[in-house]
Design a protein around this motif. Structure first.
Motif, PDB file in Angstrom:
ATOM      1  N   LEU A 145     -21.543  20.798  46.028  1.00 40.25           N
ATOM      2  CA  LEU A 145     -22.090  19.782  45.136  1.00 40.25           C
ATOM      3  C   LEU A 145     -22.253  20.282  43.705  1.00 40.25           C
ATOM      4  O   LEU A 145     -22.057  19.522  42.751  1.00 40.25           O
ATOM      5  CB  LEU A 145     -23.449  19.308  45.661  1.00 40.25           C
ATOM      6  CG  LEU A 145     -23.470  18.635  47.039  1.00 40.25           C
ATOM      7  CD1 LEU A 145     -24.889  18.203  47.390  1.00 40.25           C
ATOM      8  CD2 LEU A 145     -22.536  17.431  47.084  1.00 40.25           C
ATOM      9  N   ALA A 146     -22.643  21.551  43.569  1.00 43.35           N
ATOM     10  CA  ALA A 146     -22.964  22.071  42.237  1.00 43.35           C
ATOM     11  C   ALA A 146     -21.764  22.642  41.506  1.00 43.35           C
ATOM     12  O   ALA A 146     -21.893  23.027  40.336  1.00 43.35           O
ATOM     13  CB  ALA A 146     -24.055  23.136  42.360  1.00 43.35           C
ATOM     14  N   ASP A 147     -20.607  22.703  42.141  1.00 43.17           N
ATOM     15  CA  ASP A 147     -19.423  23.269  41.498  1.00 43.17           C
ATOM     16  C   ASP A 147     -19.062  22.466  40.244  1.00 43.17           C
ATOM     17  O   ASP A 147     -18.888  21.250  40.299  1.00 43.17           O
ATOM     18  CB  ASP A 147     -18.248  23.270  42.482  1.00 43.17           C
ATOM     19  CG  ASP A 147     -17.100  24.140  41.991  1.00 43.17           C
ATOM     20  OD1 ASP A 147     -16.482  23.779  40.977  1.00 43.17           O
ATOM     21  OD2 ASP A 147     -16.832  25.174  42.633  1.00 43.17           O
ATOM     22  N   THR A 148     -18.955  23.160  39.119  1.00 42.69           N
ATOM     23  CA  THR A 148     -18.673  22.482  37.851  1.00 42.69           C
ATOM     24  C   THR A 148     -17.228  22.027  37.734  1.00 42.69           C
ATOM     25  O   THR A 148     -16.888  21.286  36.810  1.00 42.69           O
ATOM     26  CB  THR A 148     -18.998  23.411  36.673  1.00 42.69           C
ATOM     27  OG1 THR A 148     -18.257  24.634  36.819  1.00 42.69           O
ATOM     28  CG2 THR A 148     -20.488  23.734  36.629  1.00 42.69           C
ATOM     29  N   THR A 149     -16.394  22.468  38.659  1.00 40.52           N
ATOM     30  CA  THR A 149     -14.987  22.071  38.612  1.00 40.52           C
ATOM     31  C   THR A 149     -14.652  21.055  39.684  1.00 40.52           C
ATOM     32  O   THR A 149     -14.055  20.013  39.411  1.00 40.52           O
ATOM     33  CB  THR A 149     -14.076  23.305  38.779  1.00 40.52           C
ATOM     34  OG1 THR A 149     -14.370  24.252  37.740  1.00 40.52           O
ATOM     35  CG2 THR A 149     -12.608  22.904  38.707  1.00 40.52           C
ATOM     36  N   SER A 150     -15.068  21.348  40.927  1.00 36.88           N
ATOM     37  CA  SER A 150     -14.691  20.476  42.040  1.00 36.88           C
ATOM     38  C   SER A 150     -15.805  19.541  42.484  1.00 36.88           C
ATOM     39  O   SER A 150     -15.624  18.768  43.408  1.00 36.88           O
ATOM     40  CB  SER A 150     -14.259  21.332  43.238  1.00 36.88           C
ATOM     41  OG  SER A 150     -15.316  22.182  43.659  1.00 36.88           O
ATOM     42  N   GLY A 151     -16.982  19.590  41.833  1.00 37.81           N
ATOM     43  CA  GLY A 151     -18.054  18.674  42.158  1.00 37.81           C
ATOM     44  C   GLY A 151     -17.774  17.282  41.610  1.00 37.81           C
ATOM     45  O   GLY A 151     -16.744  17.017  40.974  1.00 37.81           O
ATOM     46  N   LEU A 152     -18.734  16.385  41.811  1.00 36.99           N
ATOM     47  CA  LEU A 152     -18.535  14.995  41.396  1.00 36.99           C
ATOM     48  C   LEU A 152     -18.777  14.789  39.905  1.00 36.99           C
ATOM     49  O   LEU A 152     -18.192  13.884  39.286  1.00 36.99           O
ATOM     50  CB  LEU A 152     -19.481  14.094  42.198  1.00 36.99           C
ATOM     51  CG  LEU A 152     -19.220  12.591  42.113  1.00 36.99           C
ATOM     52  CD1 LEU A 152     -17.879  12.244  42.741  1.00 36.99           C
ATOM     53  CD2 LEU A 152     -20.348  11.810  42.805  1.00 36.99           C
ATOM     54  N   THR A 153     -19.614  15.620  39.296  1.00 38.63           N
ATOM     55  CA  THR A 153     -19.996  15.418  37.893  1.00 38.63           C
ATOM     56  C   THR A 153     -18.813  15.343  36.941  1.00 38.63           C
ATOM     57  O   THR A 153     -18.731  14.401  36.139  1.00 38.63           O
ATOM     58  CB  THR A 153     -20.974  16.523  37.455  1.00 38.63           C
ATOM     59  OG1 THR A 153     -22.171  16.422  38.231  1.00 38.63           O
ATOM     60  CG2 THR A 153     -21.327  16.382  35.977  1.00 38.63           C
ATOM     61  N   PRO A 154     -17.871  16.297  36.958  1.00 43.74           N
ATOM     62  CA  PRO A 154     -16.753  16.197  36.016  1.00 43.74           C
ATOM     63  C   PRO A 154     -15.897  14.955  36.225  1.00 43.74           C
ATOM     64  O   PRO A 154     -15.409  14.364  35.264  1.00 43.74           O
ATOM     65  CB  PRO A 154     -15.955  17.486  36.265  1.00 43.74           C
ATOM     66  CG  PRO A 154     -16.381  17.968  37.606  1.00 43.74           C
ATOM     67  CD  PRO A 154     -17.793  17.540  37.759  1.00 43.74           C
ATOM     68  N   ALA A 155     -15.731  14.543  37.496  1.00 45.00           N
ATOM     69  CA  ALA A 155     -14.939  13.343  37.771  1.00 45.00           C
ATOM     70  C   ALA A 155     -15.634  12.099  37.223  1.00 45.00           C
ATOM     71  O   ALA A 155     -14.986  11.195  36.673  1.00 45.00           O
ATOM     72  CB  ALA A 155     -14.682  13.203  39.263  1.00 45.00           C
ATOM     73  N   LEU A 156     -16.970  12.029  37.358  1.00 43.64           N
ATOM     74  CA  LEU A 156     -17.723  10.906  36.790  1.00 43.64           C
ATOM     75  C   LEU A 156     -17.607  10.869  35.271  1.00 43.64           C
ATOM     76  O   LEU A 156     -17.384   9.803  34.670  1.00 43.64           O
ATOM     77  CB  LEU A 156     -19.197  11.019  37.187  1.00 43.64           C
ATOM     78  CG  LEU A 156     -19.630  10.410  38.527  1.00 43.64           C
ATOM     79  CD1 LEU A 156     -21.063  10.802  38.838  1.00 43.64           C
ATOM     80  CD2 LEU A 156     -19.475   8.903  38.526  1.00 43.64           C
ATOM     81  N   PHE A 191     -15.833   7.762  33.059  1.00 41.65           N
ATOM     82  CA  PHE A 191     -16.538   6.935  32.080  1.00 41.65           C
ATOM     83  C   PHE A 191     -16.084   7.225  30.648  1.00 41.65           C
ATOM     84  O   PHE A 191     -16.193   6.349  29.776  1.00 41.65           O
ATOM     85  CB  PHE A 191     -18.045   7.092  32.230  1.00 41.65           C
ATOM     86  CG  PHE A 191     -18.599   6.234  33.324  1.00 41.65           C
ATOM     87  CD1 PHE A 191     -18.763   4.867  33.142  1.00 41.65           C
ATOM     88  CD2 PHE A 191     -18.910   6.773  34.557  1.00 41.65           C
ATOM     89  CE1 PHE A 191     -19.259   4.059  34.161  1.00 41.65           C
ATOM     90  CE2 PHE A 191     -19.398   5.971  35.581  1.00 41.65           C
ATOM     91  CZ  PHE A 191     -19.570   4.609  35.386  1.00 41.65           C
ATOM     92  N   ASN A 192     -15.557   8.407  30.396  1.00 42.79           N
ATOM     93  CA  ASN A 192     -14.916   8.645  29.101  1.00 42.79           C
ATOM     94  C   ASN A 192     -13.695   7.747  28.946  1.00 42.79           C
ATOM     95  O   ASN A 192     -13.430   7.214  27.856  1.00 42.79           O
ATOM     96  CB  ASN A 192     -14.495  10.116  28.972  1.00 42.79           C
ATOM     97  CG  ASN A 192     -15.687  11.034  28.730  1.00 42.79           C
ATOM     98  OD1 ASN A 192     -16.757  10.590  28.306  1.00 42.79           O
ATOM     99  ND2 ASN A 192     -15.503  12.324  28.990  1.00 42.79           N
ATOM    100  N   ALA A 193     -12.962   7.574  30.051  1.00 44.12           N
ATOM    101  CA  ALA A 193     -11.789   6.688  30.020  1.00 44.12           C
ATOM    102  C   ALA A 193     -12.219   5.227  29.853  1.00 44.12           C
ATOM    103  O   ALA A 193     -11.542   4.447  29.158  1.00 44.12           O
ATOM    104  CB  ALA A 193     -10.971   6.861  31.298  1.00 44.12           C
TER     105      ALA A 193
END
Length: 467
Positions: A100-111, A115-117
């Motif tokens: 969950l906390a992975d800065t690369t494969s977690g959900l946060t970067p995908a979110l 939303f940037n898009a």
């Protein structure tokens, strides 16, 4: 008289020999796991009454005693069960924490990327490349939901596999304890009830292995048998009988293995609260306290995202002036994160314009609905209007992180307590090679002195014959 002296010397010789054998046995097993040092216990033979007092008849070895403290061993078993449970739970939850906390494969970067898009479409509502980028990032987002859910499902399967393996191992250890119960009773019955120390050590080693799988309580019977209870008092071994555990699918969820016991009337599923302690208890606690809750919250997050984004998207118009349709689609309401998909494939179908009844030409360049879609990133739409997508996910990450840290600390503390208890046992029951070397010299001198007594007895007897 000479014969009496010889008998006393022979008794000393035999006692010294037994003590030397016992000491040698200790030295040989100094590094044997689970071995408790032994000691030859000597006592005086019954003296002969005489007119001027009782005349001693030498020494005897009454028994070979195992140096053993039941209180310390019981403490160690309890500490081992708790330590194994904490370790098992920690090792499993740490995987979720890393996921969950992975800065690369977690959900946060995908979110963030999605939303940037969305914001880019709000800035360029007629741009097909911007719209295509939004769809691509949406696909990446649902793919991240699916892959993370798949990882959680794989962990669930891993828990099932470990439960089945633990049950098999418990059954095997229980059968071995039964065999030793039988052997100990037979051996001691043929040796005037003298303790079968080495067999005791083997049985205690099995109990120690059991305590790594579940909490263990042992009741010792007068015939030398161990009755063994695991968890919160579930009987496992009673004398020469062992109860057979089984890992079976749950009646409410076939994908979830539970522990059952064979009975004459059929299988009886054991409540999980009866299987506390050990790695098995840790696995069950991890699944019920952590994994179930995490997957539920993760599915709710995916559902909340799909529902609220769809609700906003359907209030807009696409490039053709058509009312927007659902942006996300969920095909399995029981496994939302696993089944969430992007429902549209044509960039023109993104409903960036606001459906307010204006002219078609005005609506083509309208970005007001896209702006509202972008605001969803920080709007509290989840958990009764108290959390945004990101804060809900951050709360999930924080919850798992705090629990992981708590288990890490308590696990280390329990390991330290176990090490202290085992050190106390080792200090009492372990083999000290320096002490045993000193014993070898002491008993060697006893043997030599007893031999000298026999030699003098023979000399006295020869003198009597020459009279």
């Amino acid at each position: 008289m000479a014969n009496s002296i010889m008998n006393v010397g022979v008794s000393g010789l035999q006692a010294a020999q037994t003590a030397l054998l016992t000491t040698s046995h200790n030295i040989s097993n100094a590094t044997t796991p689970g071995y408790n040092r032994q000691q030859a216990i000597q006592s005086t033979n019954t003296p002969l009454p005489h007119s001027n007092g009782f005349i001693g008849r030498g020494v005897q070895v009454s028994t070979v005693q195992r140096i053993y403290n039941q209180y310390l061993v019981s403490q160690s078993l309890q500490a081992q069960g708790q330590s194994s449970q904490l370790d098992s739970h920690y090792n499993e939850i740490k995987q979720i924490d890393n996921l969950l906390a992975d800065t690369t494969s977690g959900l946060t970067p995908a979110l963030h990327n999605f939303f940037n898009a969305v914001q880019d479409v709000a800035s360029n509502p007629t741009s097909i490349p911007s719209r295509q980028a939004m769809l691509s990032n949406a696909e990446a987002l649902v793919s991240r939901f699916q892959s993370m859910d798949q990882r959680l499902s794989e962990m669930r399967e891993g828990v099932n596999s470990q439960i089945a393996s633990s049950v098999n191992e418990i059954n095997s250890l229980a059968q071995q304890v039964v065999r030793l119960n039988t052997n100990i009773q037979a051996v001691e019955g043929s040796a005037n009830s003298q303790p079968a120390n080495d067999l005791y050590d083997q049985r205690d080693a099995l109990i120690r292995d059991l305590s790594k799988l579940a909490n263990v309580d042992v009741v010792r019977q007068s015939n030398g048998h161990y009755n063994v209870f695991i968890g919160n008092g579930q009987s496992l071994v009673v004398g020469t009988s062992a109860m057979a555990l089984k890992a079976v699918p749950s009646s409410s969820d076939p994908q979830r293995l539970v522990v059952a016991m064979d009975q004459q009337g059929g299988e009886i599923v054991l409540p999980e609260h009866q299987l506390q302690g050990g790695s098995l208890g840790g696995l069950l606690a991890f699944r019920s306290e952590t994994l179930d809750a995490i997957q539920t919250d993760f599915n709710q997050l995916a559902k909340g995202l799909a529902d609220t984004f769809n609700d906003r998207h359907t209030l807009g118009l696409d490039l053709q002036g058509t009312v927007g349709k659902n942006f996300f689609e969920v095909t399995d309401s029981n496994h939302v994160a696993r089944s969430i998909e992007v429902a549209i494939s044509d960039p023109a179908e993104i409903a960036a314009a606001l459906n307010d009844g204006g002219s078609f030409d005005d609506r083509v360049a309208d970005n007001r609905n896209a702006l509202q879609l972008a605001k969803l990133q920080t709007t509290n739409t989840l958990q009764g209007g108290t959390a945004s997508y990101q804060s809900a996910y951050a709360s999930l990450v924080s919850q798992v992180g705090n629990k992981t840290r708590e288990l890490e600390v308590t696990s280390q503390a329990q390991e330290s307590l176990l090490a202290q208890t085992d050190q106390a046992i080792q200090s009492l029951s372990g083999v000290n090679l320096e002490e045993e070397a000193a014993n070898l010299l002491r008993y060697q001198r006893m043997f030599q002195a007893s031999s000298k007594v026999i030699e003098i007895s023979n000399s006295l007897f020869d003198s009597l014959l020459r009279i």
